[in-house]
Design an enzyme around this catalytic site. Structure first.
Site, short mmCIF file in Angstrom:
data_model
loop_
_atom_site.label_atom_id
_atom_site.label_comp_id
_atom_site.label_asym_id
_atom_site.label_seq_id
_atom_site.Cartn_x
_atom_site.Cartn_y
_atom_site.Cartn_z
CG HIS A 279 -1.70 -1.05 1.55
ND1 HIS A 279 -1.30 -2.40 2.15
CD2 HIS A 279 -3.08 -1.23 1.27
CE1 HIS A 279 -2.30 -3.14 2.34
NE2 HIS A 279 -3.50 -2.48 1.74
CG ASP B 146 1.85 -1.04 3.27
OD1 ASP B 146 1.11 -0.42 4.31
OD2 ASP B 146 1.52 -1.95 2.45
C1 XUL Z 1 -7.57 -6.74 4.15
C2 XUL Z 1 -6.74 -7.14 2.89
C3 XUL Z 1 -5.88 -6.16 2.46
C4 XUL Z 1 -5.63 -5.95 0.89
C5 XUL Z 1 -5.19 -4.83 0.30
O1 XUL Z 1 -8.52 -7.70 4.47
O2 XUL Z 1 -6.52 -8.36 2.34
O3 XUL Z 1 -4.66 -5.87 2.91
O4 XUL Z 1 -5.15 -7.08 0.41
O5 XUL Z 1 -5.43 -3.83 0.72
#
Ligand code: XUL
Ligand code: CO
Length: 441
Positions: free
Chosen positions: A106, A109
Site C-alpha cells: 500500500h 506502507d
Molecule cells: C484486507 C486485505 C488488504 C488487501 C489490500 O483484508 O486483504 O490487505 O489485500 O488492501
C-alpha cells in the site's frame, strides 16, 4: 548480494534454499524447489510468490486488546524519511533471503503518510526513488501496488463511496499517486480492495448512488493508468465485511457482476483471498472456480482463517487438503492472469522472534508447492478427470448435445419428459472423489 543500506536486520539467517522433504533444517524449503518443472512451468513461475509489505514490515502484532509485541529495528528513526529507508532495507533483505521475486504494497506502507496531501506526495516520490535503486540492485519486482483508503479517519464513511465529494476527491488524489508509484516501480498489477466501500447501516445509505460513484471512480482510475502507459491488470479483491458491516465487493460473483454492470470487465480481474472467501461462507476453491469460469482469475492473497473464529485472522496457509483442491482449479484453469501468490498473512501476536516470519513464509511456500505437485499428479496419474467428465457424458451426444448447442426448446424437453419413464438415480460419488485427494497427498 550487496544491497544499499549497511545494517543487516535478519542477522544469522542466510538465504533459504530447497533441501528436499527429508531435510531437518527449519530454514530450508522441503517442497518448494523454485526451478522444479510441474505442468510445463517452474514452480517459481507458477506462483510468483510475493511478500506483503504491510504484514511483514509494518504490522507489529497489535490487536484490539493490546499494543504491538513485535519490535522492529528498522522502526527506530523519528525521521519518517530515514525510517522508510530503513524499512525498505529490511524488506529487501528479507525478500532476497527468502529467494522470492516479488512484493506487494500500500502507498503508506512504504513511507508514513504526511500531515498534508502535499507532504505525502513528497514522501512517496522520495521513497519511490530509493526503492527503485534497491530493485535495480536486487532484481526484486512489484506484483501489485494499492492505496490505503481505509486507515485514515477521513475514510470512516468510505472512500470512493463516501457521501462527501471532498473525501471521494481526496481518495482519487491518493489513488493517482499510488498508481504513479506502482508504475514507477514497474508494478505488474494494481489492486482495489474496498475496505470501507460498503455500509454500516442501510438507513443512511443510498446504495445505487454509491455504487455508481464506485463504478465511475474505477473507470477514471483505469483511464488515468492506461494514459500513463500501464499495461497490467487491475484487480478487485472481494471481501464480504470487516471493517464495514457489508462490503460492496462481497465475493467473486458479486464483484464480477459489478464489473460487468459498469463495463470494467476487460481491464479488471479478481484477486482472491482465502480468508475473505471463508468470511463470505465460501471455500477458497469456490471463489477460484467462480473467477476462472469467467476468465477472471487474476491473483491470490494466500492465507487462512481459523475454524472457530469468524474474523479475518490472516494466518499463514498450511491446510494441504484445502490448497490441493484449490490447485486442481488453478491448474485446470491455466493459472493466474497476470498475478501471483501474495502472502497476505501475518505471524501471530505471540510469535516474537526475528526468525518467525521466515518459518511462516517457508511453510506457506512449501504448502503451495506440495499442493500443486499433488494436484498435478491427480490430474496426470489418476482417473480423476475421467470420472469427473463421466458425470456429464449425457451431454456429449444425442439430445443432451443438442440441448448444449441450443437446438432444443422447452416443448422439446416436454416431449422427451413425456416418454422418459422412471428416471434412474445416478450417484455423485463424492466420497470416492475425496479419497483420490487423500491418496495422492
Ligand atoms: C484486507 C486485505 C488488504 C488487501 C489490500 O483484508 O486483504 O490487505 O489485500 O488492501
Ligand atoms: Co488481501
Amino acid at each position: 548480494m550487496a544491497l544499499i543500506g549497511s545494517t543487516e536486520y535478519y542477522k544469522g539467517i542466510g538465504e533459504i534454499k530447497y533441501e528436499g522433504k527429508n531435510s531437518k533444517n527449519p530454514f530450508a524449503f522441503k517442497y518448494y524447489d523454485p526451478n522444479k518443472i510441474v505442468a510445463g512451468k517452474t514452480l517459481k513461475d507458477h506462483f510468483k510468490f510475493a511478500i506483503a509489505y504491510w504484514h511483514s514490515f509494518c504490522g507489529q502484532g497489535t490487536d484490539p486488546f493490546g499494543l504491538g509485541t513485535q519490535i522492529f529495528l528498522w522502526d527506530k528513526s523519528q525521521d519518517p524519511y530515514q525510517a522508510a529507508k530503513d524499512k525498505a532495507d529490511a524488506a529487501f533483505e528479507f525478500i532476497t533471503k527468502m529467494g522470492f521475486d516479488y512484493f506487494c504494497f500500500h502507498d503508506f506502507d512504504l513511507i508514513q503518510e504526511g500531515g498534508s496531501f502535499k507532504e505525502s506526495e513528497k514522501r512517496l516520490l522520495f521513497i519511490t526513488d530509493y526503492i527503485k535503486q534497491k530493485q535495480k540492485e536486487s532484481g526484486v519486482k512489484v506484483l501489485w501496488g494499492t492505496a490505503n483508503c481505509f486507515s485514515n479517519p477521513q475514510y470512516m464513511n468510505g472512500a470512493a463511496t463516501n457521501p462527501e465529494f471532498d473525501v471521494l476527491a481526496r481518495a482519487g488524489g491518493q489513488v493517482k499517486l499510488a498508481l504513479d508509484t506502482t508504475i514507477a516501480l514497474n508494478g505488474e498489477n494494481y489492486v482495489f480492495w474496498g475496505g470501507r466501500e460498503g455500509y454500516m447501516s442501510l438507513l443512511n445509505t443510498d446504495m445505487k448512488r454509491e455504487l455508481d460513484h464506485l463504478g465511475k471512480f474505477l473507470s477514471i482510475s483505469r483511464d488515468y493508468a492506461r494514459s500513463q502507459g500501464f499495461k497490467g491488470n487491475f484487480f478487485i479483491e472481494p471481501k464480504p465485511m470487516e471493517p464495514t458491516k457489508h462490503q460492496y465487493d462481497f465475493d467473486t460473483a458479486t464483484a464480477i457482476g459489478f464489473l460487468k454492470e459498469y463495463g470494467l470487465e476487460n481491464d479488471f480481474k479478481i484477486n482472491i483471498e482465502v480468508n475473505h472467501a471463508t468470511l463470505a461462507q465460501h471455500t477458497f476453491q469456490h471463489e477460484l472456480t467462480v473467477a476462472a469460469k469467467s476468465n477472471m482469475l487474476g491473483s491470490i492473497d494466500a492465507n487462512r482463517g481459523d475454524y472457530q473464529n469468524g474474523w479475518d485472522t490472516d494466518q499463514f496457509p498450511n491446510n494441504l487438503y484445502e490448497t490441493t483442491e484449490a490447485m486442481l482449479v488453478f491448474l485446470q484453469s491455466g493459472g493466474l492472469q497476470g498475478g501471483g501468490v501474495n502472502f497476505d498473512a501475518k505471524i501471530r501476536r505471540n510469535s516474537t522472534d526475528l526468525d518467525d516470519v521466515f518459518h511462516a513464509h517457508i511453510g506457506g511456500a512449501d504448502n503451495f508447492a506440495r499442493a500443486l505437485i499433488t494436484a498435478d499428479n491427480i490430474l496426470t496419474s489418476s482417473n480423476y478427470k475421467e470420472l469427473f467428465n463421466l458425470r456429464y457424458e449425457s451431454f456429449n451426444s444425442g439430445k443432451g448435445k443438442e440441448f448444449e448447442q441450443g437446438k432444443l426448446n422447452l416443448n422439446d424437453l416436454y416431449k422427451l419428459a413425456l416418454n422418459s419413464g422412471k428416471l434412474k438415480l445416478k450417484s455423485g460419488k463424492q466420497e470416492m472423489f475425496e479419497n483420490i485427494i487423500n491418496q495422492f497427498i
